[in-house]
Scaffold this motif. Structure first.
Motif, PDB file in Angstrom:
ATOM      1  N   VAL A 136      -7.708  11.234  -5.374  1.00 58.60           N
ATOM      2  CA  VAL A 136      -8.208  11.643  -4.055  1.00 58.60           C
ATOM      3  C   VAL A 136      -7.098  12.178  -3.135  1.00 58.60           C
ATOM      4  CG1 VAL A 136      -9.461  10.904  -1.996  1.00 58.60           C
ATOM      5  CG2 VAL A 136     -10.161  10.062  -4.246  1.00 58.60           C
ATOM      6  N   PRO A 137      -5.952  11.506  -2.976  1.00 59.13           N
ATOM      7  CA  PRO A 137      -4.910  12.075  -2.106  1.00 59.13           C
ATOM      8  C   PRO A 137      -4.408  13.435  -2.587  1.00 59.13           C
ATOM      9  CG  PRO A 137      -4.491   9.746  -2.459  1.00 59.13           C
ATOM     10  CD  PRO A 137      -5.587  10.134  -3.412  1.00 59.13           C
TER      11      PRO A 137
ATOM     12  N   GLY B 199      -0.382   7.296   1.834  1.00 62.45           N
ATOM     13  CA  GLY B 199       0.156   6.280   2.731  1.00 62.45           C
ATOM     14  C   GLY B 199      -0.708   6.081   3.960  1.00 62.45           C
ATOM     15  N   LEU B 200      -1.203   7.200   4.525  1.00 64.81           N
ATOM     16  CA  LEU B 200      -2.088   7.113   5.686  1.00 64.81           C
ATOM     17  C   LEU B 200      -3.376   6.386   5.337  1.00 64.81           C
ATOM     18  CD1 LEU B 200      -2.896   7.886   8.574  1.00 64.81           C
ATOM     19  CD2 LEU B 200      -3.696  10.097   7.690  1.00 64.81           C
ATOM     20  N   ALA B 201      -3.958   6.704   4.179  1.00 63.64           N
ATOM     21  CA  ALA B 201      -5.189   6.036   3.748  1.00 63.64           C
ATOM     22  C   ALA B 201      -4.960   4.540   3.558  1.00 63.64           C
ATOM     23  CB  ALA B 201      -5.703   6.669   2.454  1.00 63.64           C
TER      24      ALA B 201
ATOM     25  N   GLY C 116       0.813  -1.211   0.000  1.00 64.55           N
ATOM     26  CA  GLY C 116       0.000   0.000   0.000  1.00 64.55           C
ATOM     27  C   GLY C 116       0.842   1.255   0.000  1.00 64.55           C
ATOM     28  N   LEU C 117       1.914   1.257   0.791  1.00 57.91           N
ATOM     29  CA  LEU C 117       2.809   2.415   0.836  1.00 57.91           C
ATOM     30  C   LEU C 117       3.510   2.618  -0.509  1.00 57.91           C
ATOM     31  CD1 LEU C 117       4.404   1.991   4.385  1.00 57.91           C
ATOM     32  CD2 LEU C 117       2.749   3.729   3.660  1.00 57.91           C
ATOM     33  N   GLY C 118       3.902   1.524  -1.148  1.00 60.92           N
ATOM     34  CA  GLY C 118       4.562   1.633  -2.445  1.00 60.92           C
ATOM     35  C   GLY C 118       3.661   2.254  -3.502  1.00 60.92           C
ATOM     36  N   VAL C 119       2.415   1.804  -3.540  1.00 54.61           N
ATOM     37  CA  VAL C 119       1.460   2.359  -4.506  1.00 54.61           C
ATOM     38  C   VAL C 119       1.175   3.830  -4.190  1.00 54.61           C
ATOM     39  CG1 VAL C 119      -0.936   2.249  -5.298  1.00 54.61           C
ATOM     40  CG2 VAL C 119       0.406   0.158  -5.075  1.00 54.61           C
ATOM     41  N   ALA C 120       1.047   4.159  -2.905  1.00 57.27           N
ATOM     42  CA  ALA C 120       0.778   5.548  -2.515  1.00 57.27           C
ATOM     43  C   ALA C 120       1.906   6.473  -2.955  1.00 57.27           C
ATOM     44  CB  ALA C 120       0.581   5.641  -1.006  1.00 57.27           C
ATOM     45  N   LEU C 121       3.159   6.033  -2.778  1.00 60.98           N
ATOM     46  CA  LEU C 121       4.303   6.852  -3.170  1.00 60.98           C
ATOM     47  C   LEU C 121       4.379   7.020  -4.682  1.00 60.98           C
ATOM     48  CD1 LEU C 121       7.100   5.541  -0.761  1.00 60.98           C
ATOM     49  CD2 LEU C 121       5.890   7.729  -0.661  1.00 60.98           C
TER      50      LEU C 121
END
Length: 265
Positions: free
Chosen positions: A198-199, A222-224, A13-18
């Motif tokens: 959205v972010p 990342g938080l989401a 999830g963090l990888g996709v967010a970044l």
């Protein structure tokens, strides 16, 4: 440590967010939301082709996403309204992909996993692909950041500065295709566009510079991802949709904070 499926899911999830954060900023600035949808929906067709030919899902999804994005870029401005063109191509690609999957015999496929993601089933191999794609997107966007910003602000200004807007759009197309290819395992093709938009939209009231917007969008994404993962585990809900739901709640809170600031002035 990677034997723990929750740790792998969190890292995915963090990888996709970044990866999605800086790209999402340009999607918002350029009003390319439907463009992201069309590219993501084409990924299902890539999945069908990969299963039919027994080749890499990642390679097929990446190729089909790039072809879709190039097709949209080529046809836009040639007698077709952009929103109409994107609507036709996005839904057609999704429908054709779903029909094509039904013809693939001898292969068991979980369509829900591809449509809405299956982050809890991420393996170490998937994790390596996601983070490799995220690093590649960050390097690509970082390398072309100034030129991309100039081309986004004004095409005439870009030409005056020696920047080719078409070349920079190609950079965005490639980056978008990479994000779609690595994010399909996490949130699925129907929700990838949400993680792009959205972010970035949530971060806008708190950002004074484009660079700050990209960083804050990454933090919010990342938080989401982490909060959505924990909520899905706690309440036994679909993980991908839960992550996007948390991102939507953060957007609502951001909108309320922004409205309160305006009311106090």
């Amino acid at each position: 440590m990677l034997d723990d499926f929750m740790v792998r899911a969190a890292l995915a999830g963090l990888g996709v967010a970044l990866a999605a954060a800086p790209l999402g900023c340009f999607v918002v600035w350029r009003r390319m939301a439907y463009f992201g949808d069309a590219t993501a929906h084409a990924a299902i067709l890539g999945v069908a082709i990969s299963l039919a030919l027994s080749i890499s899902v990642l390679a097929c999804v990446l190729t089909v996403s790039i072809v879709m994005a190039l097709t949209v870029s080529t046809l836009s401005g040639r007698g077709y309204a952009m929103d109409t063109l994107l609507g036709v191509l996005a839904h057609s690609a999704l429908a054709v992909g779903l029909v094509a999957v039904s013809f693939v015999s001898g292969v068991r496929i979980d369509l829900m996993a591809y449509l809405f993601g299956d982050i809890l089933a991420v393996r170490p191999y998937d994790l390596a692909i996601i983070w490799s794609g995220a690093v590649l997107v960050l390097i690509l966007i970082g390398w072309r950041w100034s030129a991309l910003l100039t081309a986004t602000l004004n095409q005439d200004l870009a030409y005056a500065a020696g920047v080719d807007p078409k070349r920079e759009q190609l950079v965005l197309i490639v980056a978008l295709a990479i994000v779609v290819a690595v994010a399909i395992k996490v949130v699925g093709v129907l929700l990838i566009a949400a993680m792009l938009i959205v972010p970035a939209a949530t971060a806008r009231p708190f950002s004074r510079t484009p660079e700050a917007l990209a960083v804050i969008a990454g933090l919010i994404g990342g938080l989401a991802s982490l909060a959505g993962l924990l909520a899905a585990y706690r309440f036994n809900t679909p993980t991908g949709p839960t992550i996007v739901s948390v991102a939507a709640v953060l957007f609502l809170l951001s909108t309320l904070v922004s409205a309160l600031r305006v009311a106090q002035k």
